[in-house]
Enzyme design. Structure first.
Site, PDB file in Angstrom:
ATOM      1  N   LEU A  60      38.111  70.628  61.036  1.00 27.07           N
ATOM      2  CA  LEU A  60      38.300  71.987  61.574  1.00 27.07           C
ATOM      3  C   LEU A  60      38.564  73.006  60.472  1.00 27.07           C
ATOM      4  CD1 LEU A  60      40.689  71.082  64.550  1.00 27.07           C
ATOM      5  CD2 LEU A  60      38.262  71.640  64.729  1.00 27.07           C
ATOM      6  N   GLY A  61      39.071  72.540  59.333  1.00 22.39           N
ATOM      7  CA  GLY A  61      39.391  73.460  58.244  1.00 22.39           C
ATOM      8  C   GLY A  61      39.767  72.689  56.988  1.00 22.39           C
ATOM      9  N   THR A  62      39.694  73.363  55.841  1.00 22.87           N
ATOM     10  CA  THR A  62      40.079  72.730  54.578  1.00 22.87           C
ATOM     11  C   THR A  62      41.029  73.646  53.814  1.00 22.87           C
ATOM     12  OG1 THR A  62      38.178  73.682  53.417  1.00 22.87           O
ATOM     13  CG2 THR A  62      37.883  71.485  54.368  1.00 22.87           C
ATOM     14  N   GLY A  63      41.838  73.041  52.954  1.00 23.49           N
ATOM     15  CA  GLY A  63      42.800  73.821  52.167  1.00 23.49           C
ATOM     16  C   GLY A  63      43.005  73.191  50.810  1.00 23.49           C
ATOM     17  N   PHE A  65      45.420  71.336  49.674  1.00 21.69           N
ATOM     18  CA  PHE A  65      46.016  69.990  49.616  1.00 21.69           C
ATOM     19  C   PHE A  65      45.278  68.963  50.470  1.00 21.69           C
ATOM     20  CE2 PHE A  65      49.663  73.093  49.825  1.00 21.69           C
ATOM     21  CZ  PHE A  65      49.722  73.278  48.451  1.00 21.69           C
ATOM     22  N   GLY A  66      44.362  69.402  51.319  1.00 16.14           N
ATOM     23  CA  GLY A  66      43.709  68.459  52.211  1.00 16.14           C
ATOM     24  C   GLY A  66      42.877  69.172  53.258  1.00 16.14           C
ATOM     25  N   VAL A  68      42.188  69.771  57.867  1.00 19.15           N
ATOM     26  CA  VAL A  68      42.633  69.620  59.261  1.00 19.15           C
ATOM     27  C   VAL A  68      41.458  69.044  60.042  1.00 19.15           C
ATOM     28  CG1 VAL A  68      43.461  70.799  61.343  1.00 19.15           C
ATOM     29  CG2 VAL A  68      44.231  71.567  59.087  1.00 19.15           C
ATOM     30  N   ASP A 177      53.861  83.847  55.671  1.00 23.58           N
ATOM     31  CA  ASP A 177      52.403  83.723  55.477  1.00 23.58           C
ATOM     32  C   ASP A 177      51.629  84.222  56.702  1.00 23.58           C
ATOM     33  OD1 ASP A 177      50.260  83.211  53.848  1.00 23.58           O
ATOM     34  OD2 ASP A 177      50.139  81.070  54.317  1.00 23.58           O
ATOM     35  N   ASN A 182      46.052  82.284  59.966  1.00 26.07           N
ATOM     36  CA  ASN A 182      47.134  81.399  60.405  1.00 26.07           C
ATOM     37  C   ASN A 182      47.536  81.630  61.860  1.00 26.07           C
ATOM     38  OD1 ASN A 182      47.256  80.094  57.983  1.00 26.07           O
ATOM     39  ND2 ASN A 182      48.985  81.259  57.177  1.00 26.07           N
ATOM     40  N   ASP A 195      50.532  76.759  60.487  1.00 26.47           N
ATOM     41  CA  ASP A 195      50.710  76.632  59.033  1.00 26.47           C
ATOM     42  C   ASP A 195      52.072  77.155  58.573  1.00 26.47           C
ATOM     43  OD1 ASP A 195      50.515  76.271  56.330  1.00 26.47           O
ATOM     44  OD2 ASP A 195      48.458  76.972  56.182  1.00 26.47           O
TER      45      ASP A 195
END
Length: 361
Positions: A60-63, A65-66, A68, A177, A182, A195
């Site tokens: 569903l998403g990337t960031g 550190f890893g 989702v 944030d 978010n 988040d």
């Protein structure tokens, strides 16, 4: 979760603002939620879940550190969003304390407009946060597609963000944030703030520089030490962006963005009416002593502002207000409101890595 005033005011009073009596009653309810938060905060959670029970659907998403990922839990057929954090990356970016903190916060918070933790676990290489799947997608995606929100929709979302920040601040959490990326939209049209990686329990002031450049408050940029005021500034930026389609402070160079923020220099589009301009001006207020949300009346400066005339705060809190927009969701696991990402395998190491750093997880 349902909140009802002990003494009902007239419908006129509710529609045209929020009385001191209503706020006093509501603060008793917030105190009850704080007591529950404190109990969960002090309690060690144990979850009976194993990776083999979770069927991976898609990313569903990337960031940093890893990622989702969307999951289906085989035992209940329920869908979840799982945040997968790589231990090595968390350590490299010195985010171990933030990550452990985020876990505790997600386990302890309970509010209609915030996500909460359902399960968490770890293996040799990763840590996992499992949360309810919110199928409507990010506010950011809807805002980009629509260009900007019509005022009734912006008002509807803004009222929920105010209530969420009021709750977080009441339980002594500063969020740090707030931005459209978010904020998730649920299938009922209501929102969920997600988040909590930069969120922390705050007693007094803190000095950490964190957040997203366009949303940082002046006092945070200037390393003055800050409190809950930074969230209300970010809310002002969000309020502007929802109604304009772009943030108030922007430059190609982050340092130029910071200069504009510290100077409080922005221009409202001609489409902003007088009430909207007024609430934005009072929220994007460089002088903290004059900023909405922080002054003597606190959140009441928002709840009783002319721009929010017609909003019934109790109806919003109990999700009884008819949403101006409901995202298309064909079924509980429909992920079409999220962007597509390349899939990557989750491959835990054969031996336990960084065991001591994540001992308290």
């Amino acid at each position: 979760m349902s909140y009802k005033l002990a003494t009902q005011s007239t419908s006129t009073e509710v529609r045209d603002g929020y009385t001191e009596q209503q706020q006093q009653q509501y603060r008793k309810y917030l105190q009850q939620l704080k007591n529950e938060f404190d109990q969960r905060w002090c309690k060690k959670q144990n979850f009976n879940i194993v990776f083999s029970d979770l069927e991976r659907v898609r990313t569903l998403g990337t960031g940093a550190f890893g990622r989702v990922v969307l999951l289906k839990y085989s035992k209940t057929q329920k869908f979840y969003a799982m945040k997968v954090l790589e231990k090595e990356k968390v350590i490299k970016m010195k985010q171990v304390d933030h990550t452990l903190y985020e876990k505790r916060i997600l386990e302890a918070i309970r509010f209609p407009f915030t996500v909460s933790m359902e399960f968490s676990f770890k293996d040799n290489s990763y840590i996992y946060f499992v949360m309810p799947f919110v199928p409507g997608g990010e506010m950011f995606s809807h805002l980009r597609r629509m260009g900007k929100f019509e005022e009734p929709l912006a008002k509807f979302y803004a009222s929920q963000v105010i209530l969420a920040l009021e709750y977080l601040h009441f339980i002594n959490l500063v969020y740090r944030d707030l931005k459209p990326e978010n904020i998730l939209i649920d299938r009922n049209g209501y929102l969920k703030i997600t988040d909590f990686g930069f969120c922390k329990v705050l007693q007094g002031r803190t000095w950490t520089l964190c957040g997203t450049p366009e949303y940082l408050a002046p006092e945070l940029i200037l390393s003055k030490g800050y409190g809950f005021s930074v969230d209300w500034w970010s809310f002002g930026v969000l309020l502007y962006e929802m109604n304009a389609g772009y943030p108030p402070f922007y430059a190609n160079d982050p340092m130029k963005t910071y200069e504009k923020i510290v100077a409080g220099k922005y221009r409202c589009p001609s489409s902003f009416n007088a009430d909207l301009r007024d609430i934005v001006r009072n929220t994007l207020q460089v002088d903290i002593t004059k900023r909405f949300g922080v002054m003597r009346n606190g959140v009441m400066d928002f709840k009783n502002h002319r721009w929010f005339k017609g909003i019934e705060w109790e109806a919003i809190l109990n999700c009884r207000w008819t949403p101006p927009y409901i995202p298309k969701c064909k079924h509980p696991g429909d992920s079409t409101n999220f962007e597509r990402y390349d899939e990557e395998a989750i491959k835990p190491s054969s031996h336990c890595r960084f065991e001591s750093e994540f001992l308290d997880f």
